[in-house]
Write an enzyme that holds these catalytic residues in place. Structure first.
Site, PDB file in Angstrom:
ATOM      1  N   ASN A 262       0.759  -1.157   0.016  1.00 10.66           N
ATOM      2  CA  ASN A 262       0.116  -0.050  -0.087  1.00 10.66           C
ATOM      3  C   ASN A 262       1.080   1.159   0.085  1.00 10.66           C
ATOM      4  O   ASN A 262       1.852   1.267   0.659  1.00 10.66           O
ATOM      5  CB  ASN A 262      -0.939  -0.225   1.106  1.00 10.66           C
ATOM      6  CG  ASN A 262      -0.330   0.174   2.653  1.00 10.66           C
ATOM      7  OD1 ASN A 262       0.926  -0.410   2.847  1.00 10.66           O
ATOM      8  ND2 ASN A 262      -0.870   1.035   3.408  1.00 10.66           N
TER       9      ASN A 262
ATOM     10  N   GLU B 213       7.256  -1.324  11.468  1.00 14.41           N
ATOM     11  CA  GLU B 213       6.032  -0.264  11.205  1.00 14.41           C
ATOM     12  C   GLU B 213       4.786  -1.246  10.954  1.00 14.41           C
ATOM     13  O   GLU B 213       4.924  -2.015   9.685  1.00 14.41           O
ATOM     14  CB  GLU B 213       6.295   0.613  10.309  1.00 14.41           C
ATOM     15  CG  GLU B 213       7.095   1.879  10.714  1.00 14.41           C
ATOM     16  CD  GLU B 213       6.559   2.947  11.624  1.00 14.41           C
ATOM     17  OE1 GLU B 213       5.246   2.530  12.143  1.00 14.41           O
ATOM     18  OE2 GLU B 213       7.429   3.495  12.416  1.00 14.41           O
TER      19      GLU B 213
ATOM     20  N   GLY C  30       5.080  -3.333   7.358  1.00 11.91           N
ATOM     21  CA  GLY C  30       4.126  -4.458   6.781  1.00 11.91           C
ATOM     22  C   GLY C  30       3.158  -5.138   7.917  1.00 11.91           C
ATOM     23  O   GLY C  30       3.001  -4.152   9.007  1.00 11.91           O
ATOM     24  N   SER C  31       2.914  -6.379   7.664  1.00  9.81           N
ATOM     25  CA  SER C  31       1.967  -6.694   8.644  1.00  9.81           C
ATOM     26  C   SER C  31       2.459  -7.369  10.100  1.00  9.81           C
ATOM     27  O   SER C  31       3.774  -7.621  10.033  1.00  9.81           O
ATOM     28  CB  SER C  31       1.237  -7.889   8.163  1.00  9.81           C
ATOM     29  OG  SER C  31       1.912  -9.162   7.661  1.00  9.81           O
ATOM     30  N   GLN C  32       1.807  -7.654  10.893  1.00  7.00           N
ATOM     31  CA  GLN C  32       2.274  -8.043  12.454  1.00  7.00           C
ATOM     32  C   GLN C  32       3.083  -9.586  12.485  1.00  7.00           C
ATOM     33  O   GLN C  32       4.093  -9.906  12.527  1.00  7.00           O
ATOM     34  CB  GLN C  32       1.322  -7.955  13.449  1.00  7.00           C
ATOM     35  CG  GLN C  32       1.655  -7.830  14.688  1.00  7.00           C
ATOM     36  CD  GLN C  32       1.744  -9.043  15.470  1.00  7.00           C
ATOM     37  OE1 GLN C  32       0.893 -10.076  14.935  1.00  7.00           O
ATOM     38  NE2 GLN C  32       2.303  -9.332  16.667  1.00  7.00           N
ATOM     39  N   PRO C  33       2.246 -10.539  11.714  1.00  2.95           N
ATOM     40  CA  PRO C  33       2.848 -11.877  11.572  1.00  2.95           C
ATOM     41  C   PRO C  33       3.994 -11.769  10.690  1.00  2.95           C
ATOM     42  O   PRO C  33       5.170 -12.715  11.055  1.00  2.95           O
ATOM     43  CB  PRO C  33       1.606 -12.535  10.631  1.00  2.95           C
ATOM     44  CG  PRO C  33       0.540 -11.732  10.850  1.00  2.95           C
ATOM     45  CD  PRO C  33       0.849 -10.647  10.763  1.00  2.95           C
ATOM     46  N   THR C  34       4.354 -11.184   9.656  1.00  2.00           N
ATOM     47  CA  THR C  34       5.704 -10.939   8.910  1.00  2.00           C
ATOM     48  C   THR C  34       6.740 -10.511  10.001  1.00  2.00           C
ATOM     49  O   THR C  34       7.847 -10.928   9.821  1.00  2.00           O
ATOM     50  CB  THR C  34       5.549 -10.117   7.777  1.00  2.00           C
ATOM     51  OG1 THR C  34       4.736 -10.621   7.066  1.00  2.00           O
ATOM     52  CG2 THR C  34       6.790 -10.201   6.911  1.00  2.00           C
ATOM     53  N   ALA C  35       6.251  -9.352  10.762  1.00  2.00           N
ATOM     54  CA  ALA C  35       7.086  -8.827  11.793  1.00  2.00           C
ATOM     55  C   ALA C  35       7.619  -9.988  12.644  1.00  2.00           C
ATOM     56  O   ALA C  35       8.992  -9.990  12.971  1.00  2.00           O
ATOM     57  CB  ALA C  35       6.713  -7.681  12.326  1.00  2.00           C
TER      58      ALA C  35
ATOM     59  N   CYS D 231      -2.510   1.883   6.727  1.00  2.00           N
ATOM     60  CA  CYS D 231      -2.259   1.420   8.017  1.00  2.00           C
ATOM     61  C   CYS D 231      -3.094   2.342   9.106  1.00  2.00           C
ATOM     62  O   CYS D 231      -3.549   2.055  10.010  1.00  2.00           O
ATOM     63  CB  CYS D 231      -0.949   1.394   8.395  1.00  2.00           C
ATOM     64  SG  CYS D 231      -0.033   2.854   8.201  1.00  2.00           S
TER      65      CYS D 231
ATOM     66  N   GLU E 216       9.233   6.271  12.780  1.00  2.00           N
ATOM     67  CA  GLU E 216       9.853   7.024  11.675  1.00  2.00           C
ATOM     68  C   GLU E 216       9.655   8.389  11.739  1.00  2.00           C
ATOM     69  O   GLU E 216       9.195   8.917  12.659  1.00  2.00           O
ATOM     70  CB  GLU E 216       9.209   6.423  10.299  1.00  2.00           C
ATOM     71  CG  GLU E 216       9.662   4.910  10.310  1.00  2.00           C
ATOM     72  CD  GLU E 216       9.423   4.224   9.006  1.00  2.00           C
ATOM     73  OE1 GLU E 216       8.363   4.693   8.019  1.00  2.00           O
ATOM     74  OE2 GLU E 216       9.737   3.314   8.669  1.00  2.00           O
TER      75      GLU E 216
HETATM   76  P1  NAD Z   1       3.176  -8.042   4.676  1.00  2.00           P
HETATM   77  O1  NAD Z   1       3.781  -8.364   6.094  1.00  2.00           O
HETATM   78  O2  NAD Z   1       2.783  -9.315   3.843  1.00  2.00           O
HETATM   79  O3  NAD Z   1       4.268  -7.745   3.635  1.00  2.00           O
HETATM   80  C1  NAD Z   1       5.147  -6.664   3.610  1.00  2.00           C
HETATM   81  C2  NAD Z   1       6.452  -6.982   2.944  1.00  2.00           C
HETATM   82  O4  NAD Z   1       7.182  -8.154   3.746  1.00  2.00           O
HETATM   83  C3  NAD Z   1       6.395  -7.307   1.515  1.00  2.00           C
HETATM   84  O5  NAD Z   1       7.451  -6.870   0.718  1.00  2.00           O
HETATM   85  C4  NAD Z   1       6.688  -8.752   1.629  1.00  2.00           C
HETATM   86  O6  NAD Z   1       7.064  -9.414   0.410  1.00  2.00           O
HETATM   87  C5  NAD Z   1       7.501  -8.854   2.587  1.00  2.00           C
HETATM   88  N1  NAD Z   1       7.494 -10.322   3.410  1.00  2.00           N
HETATM   89  C6  NAD Z   1       6.381 -11.156   3.569  1.00  2.00           C
HETATM   90  N2  NAD Z   1       6.841 -12.143   4.142  1.00  2.00           N
HETATM   91  C7  NAD Z   1       8.100 -12.043   4.440  1.00  2.00           C
HETATM   92  C8  NAD Z   1       9.223 -12.578   5.066  1.00  2.00           C
HETATM   93  N3  NAD Z   1       8.797 -14.012   5.555  1.00  2.00           N
HETATM   94  N4  NAD Z   1      10.522 -12.174   5.318  1.00  2.00           N
HETATM   95  C9  NAD Z   1      10.785 -11.176   4.757  1.00  2.00           C
HETATM   96  N5  NAD Z   1      10.100 -10.300   4.191  1.00  2.00           N
HETATM   97  C10 NAD Z   1       8.718 -10.653   4.120  1.00  2.00           C
HETATM   98  O7  NAD Z   1       2.386  -6.747   4.526  1.00  2.00           O
HETATM   99  P2  NAD Z   1       1.374  -6.151   3.234  1.00  2.00           P
HETATM  100  O8  NAD Z   1       0.177  -7.107   3.108  1.00  2.00           O
HETATM  101  O9  NAD Z   1       2.485  -5.970   2.097  1.00  2.00           O
HETATM  102  O10 NAD Z   1       1.124  -4.850   3.723  1.00  2.00           O
HETATM  103  C11 NAD Z   1       0.024  -4.551   4.600  1.00  2.00           C
HETATM  104  C12 NAD Z   1       0.329  -4.270   5.863  1.00  2.00           C
HETATM  105  O11 NAD Z   1       1.268  -3.415   6.197  1.00  2.00           O
HETATM  106  C13 NAD Z   1      -0.927  -4.143   6.769  1.00  2.00           C
HETATM  107  O12 NAD Z   1      -0.641  -4.784   7.990  1.00  2.00           O
HETATM  108  C14 NAD Z   1      -0.724  -2.506   7.050  1.00  2.00           C
HETATM  109  O13 NAD Z   1      -1.164  -2.080   8.388  1.00  2.00           O
HETATM  110  C15 NAD Z   1       0.821  -2.519   7.495  1.00  2.00           C
HETATM  111  N6  NAD Z   1       1.280  -1.306   7.059  1.00  2.00           N
HETATM  112  C16 NAD Z   1       1.842  -0.674   8.129  1.00  2.00           C
HETATM  113  C17 NAD Z   1       2.409   0.580   7.948  1.00  2.00           C
HETATM  114  C18 NAD Z   1       2.815   1.623   8.996  1.00  2.00           C
HETATM  115  O14 NAD Z   1       3.691   2.589   8.743  1.00  2.00           O
HETATM  116  N7  NAD Z   1       2.763   1.234  10.202  1.00  2.00           N
HETATM  117  C19 NAD Z   1       2.153   1.503   6.723  1.00  2.00           C
HETATM  118  C20 NAD Z   1       1.708   0.490   5.723  1.00  2.00           C
HETATM  119  C21 NAD Z   1       1.391  -0.660   5.787  1.00  2.00           C
END
Ligand code: NAD
Length: 475
Positions: free
Chosen positions: A143, A241, A219-224, A275, A456
């Protein structure tokens, strides 16, 4: 398929050159469901090459003065501004109606370069230096793809780091277009390397690489969680983030004329795929019915349309899988006995025949739903919002805080004392009062609880991308 027209094929950008990949992924146009480009499906080999390039470029880049680095960034910002139309078109394919925000001069001008503080204590001098952390790994989501990528690249290279960035595999085109501008801006080869592909394959290779000491992830919390596990053996410095379950709290003394259109926007802007979007609306009981009626009416005016339709407020969701996930929440709400007041399954979506296989849905309002429902607890990240009543200030603070996330909140009231009291007690990194999404990019940005670690915003990003070293000299 996109007919006979040759598909756009992206390449990785490593050491200042575009490099083809052995394998590719299809990328889909969300407004038609058709394949419109091919994205490198990179892996360990490409990460090795990018890390080698970033490490080789580091001594020269980090030795430049902050002023020189700042000039390069300003040139890049100007070039991006000049390419806005082209980038916006690509981004609207990457994600319909994605807002294009370029990290331009404003953001970059906040960088002061390595700071130097001197404190005299008798015969002892303390010198504190900020030094760049070397090759930084930057992972961004789909996004607002160019905005979130440049928000990482700019502070990292301003601080003297070199970077290996991995944009989302779903939205890679604008990052690839930016690579074409780097040489012209004066960014030396190897300072910015961009490697495309999926998270489990190339993302994990980047996070696990022992020579990448910093990872900035959005990105998302599970990926984090996964990134935290993979980087733990190397004690990497992490900035995370993450997602939100953002409440809007509307008291009976709110100005509904301003509150309703803003809350429609905060719930459904960019298809609810920001987000910071509102997904739980708490309304004081005395104005609940009035609010609900006006809010549903205003939501129905929020037009869903194709990218070329200037009257549309909302486009398609990012992917088929994401559309199905968002719809599954609405199904679960129905099964739990909630009411769907407008949108999915209630109203009819009208689209041109070519766009019928696109990933569109109507903005949806759910009510009569319990706080324990997954729709009130989990991040849906789509055009769905729940509206529920509350009675007292203490009660609504407790309910708003009862989720694991704490990214953004909105409070609506004309009582200044209440605004301060409630905003302070909300467990949320950002609180807007009587407005939404008004932001100065230099301010600290980020979430509390499971919404993230670190901040950030210009100064905070700069500090993340540097290590602090203290030298004490006794005379
Ligand atoms: P995601 O966690 O699926 O992916 C984010 C990035 O991580 C992508 O580039 C993806 O390819 C990569 N990724 C996925 N699995 C990985 C792994 N195992 N190891 C390393 N990298 C990996 O998230 P998404 O669906 O792309 O984005 C949506 C999420 O991002 C939502 O939860 C949204 O709230 C969050 N988000 C947060 C902010 C913020 O500033 N807090 C801003 C934008 C989006």
């Amino acid at each position: 398929m996109a007919g006979t027209k040759a598909l756009l094929t992206l390449e990785n950008f490593i050491n200042g050159k575009f490099v083809p990949c052995n394998s590719y992924l299809d990328s889909y146009d969300p407004s038609t469901g058709e394949v419109y480009c091919r994205v490198p499906n990179s892996g360990k080999e490409e990460i090795e090459a990018a890390v080698e390039a970033a490490r080789a470029a580091f001594p020269g880049w980090s030795a430049r003065s902050p002023q020189e680095r700042s000039q390069v960034l300003h040139r890049l910002a100007d070039l991006l501004e000049q390419s806005l139309e082209e980038l916006a078109q690509a981004e609207s394919r990457d994600q319909d109606h994605g807002q294009l925000s370029v990290s331009s001069g404003d953001e970059v001008s906040g960088w002061r370069g390595p700071r130097f503080r001197l404190r005299e204590l008798g015969y002892v001098y303390h010198h504190v230096f900020s030094i760049p952390g070397e090759a930084a790994g930057l992972i961004s989501p789909w996004n607002l793809p160019l905005y979130l990528l440049t928000w990482k690249v700019a502070p990292a290279i301003a601080a003297g780091n070199t970077v290996i960035a991995k944009p989302s595999e779903l939205t890679s085109v604008t990052a690839w277009m930016m690579c074409k501008l780097l040489e012209k801006a004066g960014v030396p080869p190897g300072v910015v390397n961009i490697v495309f592909g999926t998270g489990p394959r190339v993302g994990e290779a980047l996070v696990s690489h022992p020579e990448v000491p910093l990872i900035s992830f959005t990105g998302s919390q599970p990926t984090a969680e996964r990134i935290t596990q993979l980087s733990a053996p190397h004690c990497k410095k992490l900035s995370l983030e993450l997602g939100g379950k953002n409440p809007a709290i509307i008291f009976e003394d709110a100005n509904l004329e301003e509150c309703i259109p803003t809350t429609v926007r905060s719930s459904f802007a960019n298809q609810g795929e920001i987000c910071l979007c509102t997904s739980r609306i708490f309304v004081q009981k005395s104005i609940y019915s009035e609010f609900l009626e006006k809010f549903v009416q205003a939501t129905r005016m929020w037009k869903v349309g194709i990218p070329s339709d200037p009257s549309a407020s909302m486009g398609a969701l990012i992917s088929k899988a994401h559309l199905e996930k968002v719809r599954s929440y609405i199904k679960r709400a129905r099964l739990e006995g909630a009411q769907i007041l407008c949108g999915e399954g209630v109203d009819t979506l009208s689209l041109p025949p070519r766009n019928c296989a696109g990933y569109f849905m109507l903005p949806t309002v759910i009510t009569d739903i319990k706080d324990e429902s997954c729709c009130m607890k989990e991040e849906i990240f789509g055009p769905v919002t729940c509206v529920v009543p509350f009675e007292s200030e203490d009660e609504v603070i407790q309910r708003a805080n009862s989720v694991k996330y704490g990214l953004a909140a909105t409070v609506w009231s004309s009582n200044v004392g209440r605004i301060h009291r409630v905003a302070k007690k909300l467990q949320s990194g950002l609180v807007w009062t009587n407005c939404w999404l008004i932001r100065e990019l230099n301010l600290p940005f980020g979430g509390m609880k499971s919404s993230g670690v670190g901040r950030e915003g210009a100064k905070d990003s700069y500090e993340f991308f540097t290590e602090v070293k203290t030298i004490t000299i006794k005379h």
